[in-house]
Design a protein around this motif. Structure first.
Motif, PDB file in Angstrom:
ATOM      1  N   PHE A   1       0.830  -1.206   0.000  1.00 36.56           N
ATOM      2  CA  PHE A   1       0.000   0.000   0.000  1.00 36.56           C
ATOM      3  C   PHE A   1       0.863   1.254   0.000  1.00 36.56           C
ATOM      4  N   PHE A   2       0.371   2.303  -0.654  1.00 34.90           N
ATOM      5  CA  PHE A   2       1.074   3.588  -0.706  1.00 34.90           C
ATOM      6  C   PHE A   2       0.074   4.736  -0.657  1.00 34.90           C
ATOM      7  N   VAL A   3       0.495   5.819  -0.045  1.00 41.58           N
ATOM      8  CA  VAL A   3      -0.274   7.065  -0.005  1.00 41.58           C
ATOM      9  C   VAL A   3       0.531   8.108  -0.767  1.00 41.58           C
ATOM     10  N   GLU A   4      -0.130   8.788  -1.717  1.00 40.27           N
ATOM     11  CA  GLU A   4       0.500   9.883  -2.477  1.00 40.27           C
ATOM     12  C   GLU A   4       1.767   9.435  -3.207  1.00 40.27           C
ATOM     13  N   LEU A   5       1.710   8.281  -3.858  1.00 40.81           N
ATOM     14  CA  LEU A   5       2.839   7.746  -4.623  1.00 40.81           C
ATOM     15  C   LEU A   5       2.773   8.264  -6.061  1.00 40.81           C
ATOM     16  N   ASP A   6       3.883   8.765  -6.591  1.00 40.69           N
ATOM     17  CA  ASP A   6       3.918   9.184  -7.991  1.00 40.69           C
ATOM     18  C   ASP A   6       3.939   7.940  -8.871  1.00 40.69           C
ATOM     19  N   VAL A   7       2.931   7.830  -9.746  1.00 36.09           N
ATOM     20  CA  VAL A   7       2.824   6.691 -10.657  1.00 36.09           C
ATOM     21  C   VAL A   7       2.733   7.238 -12.079  1.00 36.09           C
ATOM     22  N   GLN A   8       3.577   6.711 -12.960  1.00 33.24           N
ATOM     23  CA  GLN A   8       3.600   7.166 -14.343  1.00 33.24           C
ATOM     24  C   GLN A   8       2.730   6.273 -15.214  1.00 33.24           C
ATOM     25  N   PHE A   9       1.881   6.922 -16.009  1.00 35.00           N
ATOM     26  CA  PHE A   9       1.028   6.261 -17.002  1.00 35.00           C
ATOM     27  C   PHE A   9       1.347   6.919 -18.339  1.00 35.00           C
ATOM     28  N   GLY A  10       2.195   6.289 -19.155  1.00 33.54           N
ATOM     29  CA  GLY A  10       2.597   6.916 -20.408  1.00 33.54           C
ATOM     30  C   GLY A  10       3.349   8.202 -20.112  1.00 33.54           C
ATOM     31  N   LEU A  11       2.841   9.316 -20.630  1.00 30.70           N
ATOM     32  CA  LEU A  11       3.482  10.607 -20.409  1.00 30.70           C
ATOM     33  C   LEU A  11       2.944  11.328 -19.176  1.00 30.70           C
ATOM     34  N   GLU A  12       1.951  10.749 -18.531  1.00 30.02           N
ATOM     35  CA  GLU A  12       1.320  11.404 -17.383  1.00 30.02           C
ATOM     36  C   GLU A  12       1.821  10.803 -16.073  1.00 30.02           C
ATOM     37  N   VAL A  13       1.899  11.652 -15.068  1.00 30.62           N
ATOM     38  CA  VAL A  13       2.277  11.209 -13.734  1.00 30.62           C
ATOM     39  C   VAL A  13       1.194  11.651 -12.771  1.00 30.62           C
ATOM     40  N   PHE A  14       0.537  10.673 -12.163  1.00 25.02           N
ATOM     41  CA  PHE A  14      -0.510  10.947 -11.182  1.00 25.02           C
ATOM     42  C   PHE A  14      -0.008  10.571  -9.800  1.00 25.02           C
ATOM     43  N   ARG A  15      -0.633  11.148  -8.804  1.00 25.83           N
ATOM     44  CA  ARG A  15      -0.314  10.852  -7.410  1.00 25.83           C
ATOM     45  C   ARG A  15      -1.616  10.403  -6.738  1.00 25.83           C
ATOM     46  N   PRO A  16      -1.979   9.105  -6.877  1.00 23.87           N
ATOM     47  CA  PRO A  16      -3.212   8.634  -6.257  1.00 23.87           C
ATOM     48  C   PRO A  16      -3.201   8.875  -4.749  1.00 23.87           C
ATOM     49  N   ASP A  17      -4.366   9.162  -4.210  1.00 19.28           N
ATOM     50  CA  ASP A  17      -4.469   9.369  -2.762  1.00 19.28           C
ATOM     51  C   ASP A  17      -4.032   8.121  -2.009  1.00 19.28           C
ATOM     52  N   VAL A  18      -4.499   6.960  -2.445  1.00 17.58           N
ATOM     53  CA  VAL A  18      -4.070   5.681  -1.885  1.00 17.58           C
ATOM     54  C   VAL A  18      -4.059   4.692  -3.051  1.00 17.58           C
ATOM     55  N   CYS A  19      -3.055   3.818  -3.088  1.00 17.26           N
ATOM     56  CA  CYS A  19      -3.041   2.791  -4.130  1.00 17.26           C
ATOM     57  C   CYS A  19      -2.380   1.537  -3.578  1.00 17.26           C
ATOM     58  N   GLY A  20      -2.622   0.436  -4.262  1.00 18.07           N
ATOM     59  CA  GLY A  20      -2.070  -0.828  -3.813  1.00 18.07           C
ATOM     60  C   GLY A  20      -1.669  -1.716  -4.975  1.00 18.07           C
ATOM     61  N   PHE A  21      -0.662  -2.543  -4.697  1.00 14.33           N
ATOM     62  CA  PHE A  21      -0.135  -3.498  -5.664  1.00 14.33           C
ATOM     63  C   PHE A  21      -0.215  -4.884  -5.044  1.00 14.33           C
TER      64      PHE A  21
ATOM     65  N   VAL B   1      -6.624   1.652  -7.133  1.00 11.07           N
ATOM     66  CA  VAL B   1      -6.418   3.069  -6.870  1.00 11.07           C
ATOM     67  C   VAL B   1      -7.651   3.614  -6.186  1.00 11.07           C
ATOM     68  N   CYS B   2      -7.426   4.451  -5.172  1.00 10.56           N
ATOM     69  CA  CYS B   2      -8.504   5.147  -4.492  1.00 10.56           C
ATOM     70  C   CYS B   2      -8.230   6.642  -4.555  1.00 10.56           C
ATOM     71  N   GLU B   3      -9.162   7.381  -5.119  1.00 10.15           N
ATOM     72  CA  GLU B   3      -9.077   8.837  -5.134  1.00 10.15           C
ATOM     73  C   GLU B   3     -10.156   9.386  -4.205  1.00 10.15           C
ATOM     74  N   ILE B   4      -9.786  10.386  -3.448  1.00  7.59           N
ATOM     75  CA  ILE B   4     -10.706  11.021  -2.513  1.00  7.59           C
ATOM     76  C   ILE B   4     -11.140  12.338  -3.134  1.00  7.59           C
ATOM     77  N   LEU B   5     -12.423  12.450  -3.374  1.00  8.84           N
ATOM     78  CA  LEU B   5     -12.962  13.608  -4.079  1.00  8.84           C
ATOM     79  C   LEU B   5     -12.969  14.847  -3.192  1.00  8.84           C
ATOM     80  N   SER B   6     -12.747  15.965  -3.841  1.00  8.76           N
ATOM     81  CA  SER B   6     -12.938  17.267  -3.219  1.00  8.76           C
ATOM     82  C   SER B   6     -13.535  18.159  -4.298  1.00  8.76           C
ATOM     83  N   PRO B   7     -14.124  19.273  -3.925  1.00  6.96           N
ATOM     84  CA  PRO B   7     -14.713  20.128  -4.963  1.00  6.96           C
ATOM     85  C   PRO B   7     -13.714  20.525  -6.056  1.00  6.96           C
ATOM     86  N   SER B   8     -12.439  20.675  -5.710  1.00  5.35           N
ATOM     87  CA  SER B   8     -11.458  21.101  -6.712  1.00  5.35           C
ATOM     88  C   SER B   8     -10.922  19.954  -7.567  1.00  5.35           C
ATOM     89  N   THR B   9     -11.105  18.687  -7.149  1.00  2.00           N
ATOM     90  CA  THR B   9     -10.537  17.558  -7.907  1.00  2.00           C
ATOM     91  C   THR B   9     -11.575  16.607  -8.475  1.00  2.00           C
TER      92      THR B   9
END
Length: 174
Positions: free
Chosen positions: A48-68, A89-97
């Motif tokens: 498990f990881f919190v705020e891990l930088d994960v690359q998908f092609g040319l994009e890099v996302f930082r999921p709130d929580v993710c697991g392998f 992957v778990c993303e936690i919604l906020s009005p800005s995201t």
């Protein structure tokens, strides 16, 4: 605290108390039981990881929580960014995201082969559980505060939505 989305650096807003509480609630509730070797009192079998930088092609996302799944990755992912797609992957919604999490990230995680995607809304007090199919993510479960469920891919155990959102546990059975 940035992500690379559609070729643009996008600053991730600082988390609200509700967001932070949900993030720690998910890590504490699900991670406690699964972020370990298989066997013993809890199922285990995940990294498990919190705020891990994960690359998908040319994009890099930082999921709130993710697991392998450990059966797929024998060694804990290391470095930055991680170039292997998570199994969950778990993303936690906020009005800005919310829009980004529901559209751009959902599309990228799908294209990247992430099998399970959760959206947690701490303000609405809800959890949406998606499973990847051949065509798109399918919503397979949803629940709100006051309800319990066995959410994929951790469906061998039942979880309270309240506890996932970081609220006090009902008992001390954990």
């Amino acid at each position: 605290r940035v992500e690379l989305i559609d070729g643009t650096l996008v600053e991730k807003a600082a988390p609200t108390a509700e967001h932070s509480s949900a993030q720690s609630g998910i890590d504490r509730t699900v991670g406690y039981r699964f972020d370990r070797k298989p066997g013993g009192r809890w199922p285990g079998g995940w990294w498990f990881f919190v705020e891990l930088d994960v690359q998908f092609g040319l994009e890099v996302f930082r999921p709130d929580v993710c697991g392998f799944r450990r059966e797929r990755l024998q060694m804990k992912p290391a470095g930055r960014p991680v170039t292997v797609a998570p199994d969950w992957v778990c993303e936690i919604l906020s009005p800005s995201t919310s829009k980004t999490d529901r559209v751009e990230k959902l599309q990228t995680y799908f294209a990247g082969g992430v099998p399970h995607y959760w959206l947690v809304d701490p303000l609405a007090g809800s959890l949406e559980v998606f499973r990847r199919t051949d065509l798109a993510y399918a919503l397979v479960q949803s629940a709100h505060r006051g309800q319990c469920l066995r959410p994929e891919p951790f469906d061998v155990l039942e979880f309270s939505v309240d506890e996932l959102l970081g609220d006090d546990a009902e008992g001390d059975e954990a």
